[in-house]
Design a protein around this motif. Structure first.
Motif, PDB file in Angstrom:
ATOM      1  N   VAL A   1       0.989  -1.056  -0.025  1.00 16.95           N
ATOM      2  CA  VAL A   1       0.100   0.126   0.014  1.00 16.95           C
ATOM      3  C   VAL A   1       0.630   1.168   0.045  1.00 16.95           C
ATOM      4  CG1 VAL A   1      -1.872  -1.005   1.057  1.00 16.95           C
ATOM      5  CG2 VAL A   1      -0.029   0.087   2.504  1.00 16.95           C
ATOM      6  N   LEU A   2       0.470   2.426  -0.266  1.00 17.70           N
ATOM      7  CA  LEU A   2       1.028   3.531  -0.109  1.00 17.70           C
ATOM      8  C   LEU A   2       1.576   4.001   1.370  1.00 17.70           C
ATOM      9  CD1 LEU A   2      -0.987   5.880  -2.774  1.00 17.70           C
ATOM     10  CD2 LEU A   2       1.276   4.783  -2.884  1.00 17.70           C
ATOM     11  N   ALA A   3       2.421   4.621   1.318  1.00 17.69           N
ATOM     12  CA  ALA A   3       2.870   5.097   2.735  1.00 17.69           C
ATOM     13  C   ALA A   3       1.761   5.931   3.416  1.00 17.69           C
ATOM     14  CB  ALA A   3       4.125   5.919   2.703  1.00 17.69           C
ATOM     15  N   HIS A   4       1.468   5.308   4.835  1.00 14.66           N
ATOM     16  CA  HIS A   4       0.595   5.817   5.628  1.00 14.66           C
ATOM     17  C   HIS A   4       0.877   7.183   6.005  1.00 14.66           C
ATOM     18  CE1 HIS A   4      -2.181   6.447   8.786  1.00 14.66           C
ATOM     19  NE2 HIS A   4      -2.990   5.592   8.511  1.00 14.66           N
ATOM     20  N   PRO A   5       0.030   8.293   6.135  1.00 11.45           N
ATOM     21  CA  PRO A   5       0.391   9.503   6.579  1.00 11.45           C
ATOM     22  C   PRO A   5       1.151   9.663   7.912  1.00 11.45           C
ATOM     23  CG  PRO A   5      -1.961   9.387   5.711  1.00 11.45           C
ATOM     24  CD  PRO A   5      -1.290   8.156   5.392  1.00 11.45           C
ATOM     25  N   ALA A   6       0.770   8.638   8.680  1.00 15.93           N
ATOM     26  CA  ALA A   6       1.325   8.996  10.040  1.00 15.93           C
ATOM     27  C   ALA A   6       2.762   7.930   9.966  1.00 15.93           C
ATOM     28  CB  ALA A   6       0.497   8.436  11.140  1.00 15.93           C
ATOM     29  N   ALA A   7       3.344   7.699   8.785  1.00 17.85           N
ATOM     30  CA  ALA A   7       4.364   6.628   8.802  1.00 17.85           C
ATOM     31  C   ALA A   7       5.454   7.028  10.040  1.00 17.85           C
ATOM     32  CB  ALA A   7       5.111   6.646   7.492  1.00 17.85           C
ATOM     33  N   ALA A   8       6.145   6.070  10.400  1.00 15.26           N
ATOM     34  CA  ALA A   8       7.295   6.301  11.415  1.00 15.26           C
ATOM     35  C   ALA A   8       8.265   7.057  10.879  1.00 15.26           C
ATOM     36  CB  ALA A   8       7.663   5.038  12.152  1.00 15.26           C
ATOM     37  N   GLN A   9       8.815   7.977  11.755  1.00 13.11           N
ATOM     38  CA  GLN A   9      10.049   8.849  11.382  1.00 13.11           C
ATOM     39  C   GLN A   9      11.256   7.871  11.472  1.00 13.11           C
ATOM     40  OE1 GLN A   9      10.702  11.685  14.409  1.00 13.11           O
ATOM     41  NE2 GLN A   9      12.896  12.384  13.717  1.00 13.11           N
ATOM     42  N   VAL A  10      12.172   8.006  10.484  1.00 12.85           N
ATOM     43  CA  VAL A  10      13.504   7.224  10.347  1.00 12.85           C
ATOM     44  C   VAL A  10      14.708   8.079  11.061  1.00 12.85           C
ATOM     45  CG1 VAL A  10      15.070   6.028   9.034  1.00 12.85           C
ATOM     46  CG2 VAL A  10      12.580   6.019   8.429  1.00 12.85           C
ATOM     47  N   GLN A  11      15.192   7.515  11.889  1.00  9.97           N
ATOM     48  CA  GLN A  11      16.146   8.500  12.746  1.00  9.97           C
ATOM     49  C   GLN A  11      17.683   8.363  11.979  1.00  9.97           C
ATOM     50  OE1 GLN A  11      16.303   5.911  16.471  1.00  9.97           O
ATOM     51  NE2 GLN A  11      15.391   7.750  17.366  1.00  9.97           N
ATOM     52  N   THR A  12      18.253   9.175  12.395  1.00 14.86           N
ATOM     53  CA  THR A  12      19.676   9.358  11.981  1.00 14.86           C
ATOM     54  C   THR A  12      20.515   8.337  12.730  1.00 14.86           C
ATOM     55  OG1 THR A  12      20.232  11.105  13.210  1.00 14.86           O
ATOM     56  CG2 THR A  12      19.274  11.598  10.832  1.00 14.86           C
ATOM     57  N   ARG A  13      21.543   8.209  12.192  1.00 16.36           N
ATOM     58  CA  ARG A  13      22.754   7.275  13.114  1.00 16.36           C
ATOM     59  C   ARG A  13      22.784   7.916  14.555  1.00 16.36           C
ATOM     60  NH1 ARG A  13      28.460   6.374  10.932  1.00 16.36           N
ATOM     61  NH2 ARG A  13      26.973   5.184   9.281  1.00 16.36           N
ATOM     62  N   GLU A  14      23.018   9.483  14.337  1.00 18.84           N
ATOM     63  CA  GLU A  14      23.214  10.139  15.813  1.00 18.84           C
ATOM     64  C   GLU A  14      22.056  10.278  16.690  1.00 18.84           C
ATOM     65  OE1 GLU A  14      25.823  11.578  17.247  1.00 18.84           O
ATOM     66  OE2 GLU A  14      26.650  10.287  15.908  1.00 18.84           O
ATOM     67  N   ALA A  15      20.813  10.385  16.125  1.00 19.75           N
ATOM     68  CA  ALA A  15      19.498  10.553  16.632  1.00 19.75           C
ATOM     69  C   ALA A  15      19.272   9.103  17.456  1.00 19.75           C
ATOM     70  CB  ALA A  15      18.411  10.645  15.811  1.00 19.75           C
ATOM     71  N   ALA A  16      19.713   7.983  16.790  1.00 19.98           N
ATOM     72  CA  ALA A  16      19.759   6.848  17.232  1.00 19.98           C
ATOM     73  C   ALA A  16      20.348   6.426  18.439  1.00 19.98           C
ATOM     74  CB  ALA A  16      19.803   5.359  16.244  1.00 19.98           C
ATOM     75  N   LEU A  17      21.459   6.847  18.425  1.00 23.29           N
ATOM     76  CA  LEU A  17      22.440   6.919  19.654  1.00 23.29           C
ATOM     77  C   LEU A  17      22.006   7.809  20.559  1.00 23.29           C
ATOM     78  CD1 LEU A  17      24.924   4.931  20.101  1.00 23.29           C
ATOM     79  CD2 LEU A  17      26.569   6.911  19.506  1.00 23.29           C
ATOM     80  N   ALA A  18      21.564   9.083  20.528  1.00 23.01           N
ATOM     81  CA  ALA A  18      21.109   9.921  21.398  1.00 23.01           C
ATOM     82  C   ALA A  18      19.844   9.496  22.198  1.00 23.01           C
ATOM     83  CB  ALA A  18      20.691  11.042  20.695  1.00 23.01           C
ATOM     84  N   GLN A  19      19.081   8.662  21.558  1.00 23.55           N
ATOM     85  CA  GLN A  19      17.589   8.163  22.165  1.00 23.55           C
ATOM     86  C   GLN A  19      18.227   6.804  23.231  1.00 23.55           C
ATOM     87  OE1 GLN A  19      15.172   5.920  19.544  1.00 23.55           O
ATOM     88  NE2 GLN A  19      13.959   5.034  21.340  1.00 23.55           N
ATOM     89  N   ASP A  20      19.359   6.269  22.777  1.00 26.66           N
ATOM     90  CA  ASP A  20      19.811   5.366  23.897  1.00 26.66           C
ATOM     91  C   ASP A  20      20.561   5.977  24.849  1.00 26.66           C
ATOM     92  OD1 ASP A  20      18.703   3.374  22.058  1.00 26.66           O
ATOM     93  OD2 ASP A  20      20.754   2.778  21.510  1.00 26.66           O
ATOM     94  N   ALA A  21      21.219   7.067  24.592  1.00 26.00           N
ATOM     95  CA  ALA A  21      21.853   7.753  25.627  1.00 26.00           C
ATOM     96  C   ALA A  21      21.045   8.354  26.706  1.00 26.00           C
ATOM     97  CB  ALA A  21      22.662   8.882  24.892  1.00 26.00           C
TER      98      ALA A  21
END
Length: 416
Positions: free
Chosen positions: A17-37
């Motif tokens: 199907v087409l992407a849902h308007p509320a599709a999840a945000q894809v993190q950058t590498r730095e944003a991913a590490l910042a979340q864990d931090a």
């Protein structure tokens, strides 16, 4: 369940199907590490920038600690990460020949490495003892214990209940008895616990109805994989073969079963469909954030104290320390006794329904959740996972190379 290596296909296909308007945000590498931090800062009471510095160092120091392990292999009892009172790596060696402290560069900073001597056995010897004497240890006790290597102490850790310890004259007496049996240092830990596979309960990411009892069972998907020609998604082998995926909007899609490997050191099955999988995983409880998978951490490079996170359909997103390496769960969870190949992570973040979920740090994949050890009150003492080193050939982790063209987005993606 089917025997290992049996392959079959089911008619359930991925409906694009087409992407849902509320599709999840894809993190950058730095944003991913910042979340864990953020989780690291909360658990260790350090400023967020210090937490981020430490996690960057954790990821960037692997090659250096691997080199130390190779250099001192004949003496190595274990390498661990110390978080308090400061951040450093501890290398525990046999013998009494001292080694001077050194500093390794990692992620723009330096991390001290302290060498401790006096270990009674090398890591290789303890692992051999677990493998060779596992059956004898199980036979010597009223109920089969779980056991594994603690790299912090260089000991074979044997986990038993109060009744078992009391029957053998207490933990100290049991220590001595098992040390005589195995020839390596033993630490008996008394914990009223039950090791189980993490299925039967929990959330609804993967759902299936068992043909044997008509009950509904739930699991969590792990990582996208490829055999070089097609892609698939992993979950735990002890989950049902016929599963339906539910996306964050509760839309359902049946999966096609490819194969299952669930003996000894394996607990993984692979499903696929017509849509190509993408190297992404959900990294928040609500499944609104995705992160790319860029690297794989091997089991030999994993250290006690490494700070890792996982996401399960029942418990959501949580982070904790790696505890035991070369762990063999109690009971008959691997089509019989499990081999000492599993890795444990401290609780309390585990619950039924988390089986198959991804274990990761930043954008690095570690493994897929198999089971957990529960205390008598039902709380999670620790969970254990299968390293991705044990993906069955020819399957391997699908990673984001940063150069691939965007793939179509559908209700089933490699992270779901």
């Amino acid at each position: 369940m089917h025997l290992n290596g049996i392959f079959r296909s089911l008619p359930g296909l991925f409906a694009l199907v087409l992407a849902h308007p509320a599709a999840a945000q894809v993190q950058t590498r730095e944003a991913a590490l910042a979340q864990d931090a953020g989780e690291y800062a909360r658990l260790y009471h350090v400023p967020p920038d210090e937490a981020l510095r430490r996690l960057r160092a954790q990821n960037d120091s692997v090659a250096a600690t691997d080199a130390i392990a190779r250099r001192y292999r004949d003496r190595l009892a274990g390498i661990s990460v110390q978080h308090r009172p400061d951040y450093r790596y501890i290398v525990y060696l046999t013998g009494d020949l001292p080694v001077a402290e050194l500093h390794i560069p990692a992620a723009g900073t330096t991390v001290p490495v302290t060498f401790r001597t006096g270990a009674k056995a090398t890591r290789d010897r303890v692992i051999w003892a677990i493998t060779y004497h596992q059956a004898a240890i199980r036979a010597a006790l009223p109920s089969p214990p779980s056991m594994g290597l603690d790299p912090r102490t260089g000991e074979l850790v044997v986990i038993v209940g109060n009744a078992v310890a009391a029957a053998d004259g207490g933990a100290a007496a049991l220590d001595a008895r098992l040390e005589e049996l195995t020839g390596v240092p033993v630490q008996v830990r008394v914990l009223e616990h039950t090791d189980v596979n993490l299925d039967l309960h929990g959330g609804g990411r993967l759902d299936g109805i068992s043909p044997s009892d008509g009950k509904r069972y739930r699991c969590t998907t792990g990582f996208a994989v490829t055999d070089g020609m097609r892609t698939g998604i992993t979950t735990a082998a002890h989950c049902l073969d016929d599963m339906t995926y539910y996306d964050p909007q509760r839309r359902s899609t049946p999966l096609s079963f490819i194969g299952q490997w669930g003996w000894g050191y394996h607990d993984v099955q692979i499903h696929s469909g017509t849509a190509p999988e993408r190297p992404l995983i959900y990294s928040d409880t609500a499944r609104t954030i995705e992160r790319p998978v860029e690297l794989q951490r091997s089991k030999p490079s994993t250290r006690a104290g490494d700070f890792v996170c996982h996401r399960g359909e029942s418990t959501g997103y949580s982070c904790a320390e790696v505890e035991l390496l070369d762990f063999a769960p109690a009971g008959e969870l691997c089509g019989g006794a499990c081999l000492p190949t599993w890795v444990t992570v401290a609780g309390p973040g585990c619950k039924g329904g988390d089986s198959g979920g991804p274990v990761f740090s930043g954008t690095t994949a570690f493994g897929v959740v198999k089971g957990a050890s529960y205390r008598r009150d039902g709380s999670c003492a620790f969970y254990f996972y299968m390293s991705l080193d044990y993906l069955p050939a020819p399957w391997s982790l699908l990673v984001d190379t940063g150069a691939a063209a965007p793939l179509r987005r559908g209700p089933i993606q490699n992270h779901h």
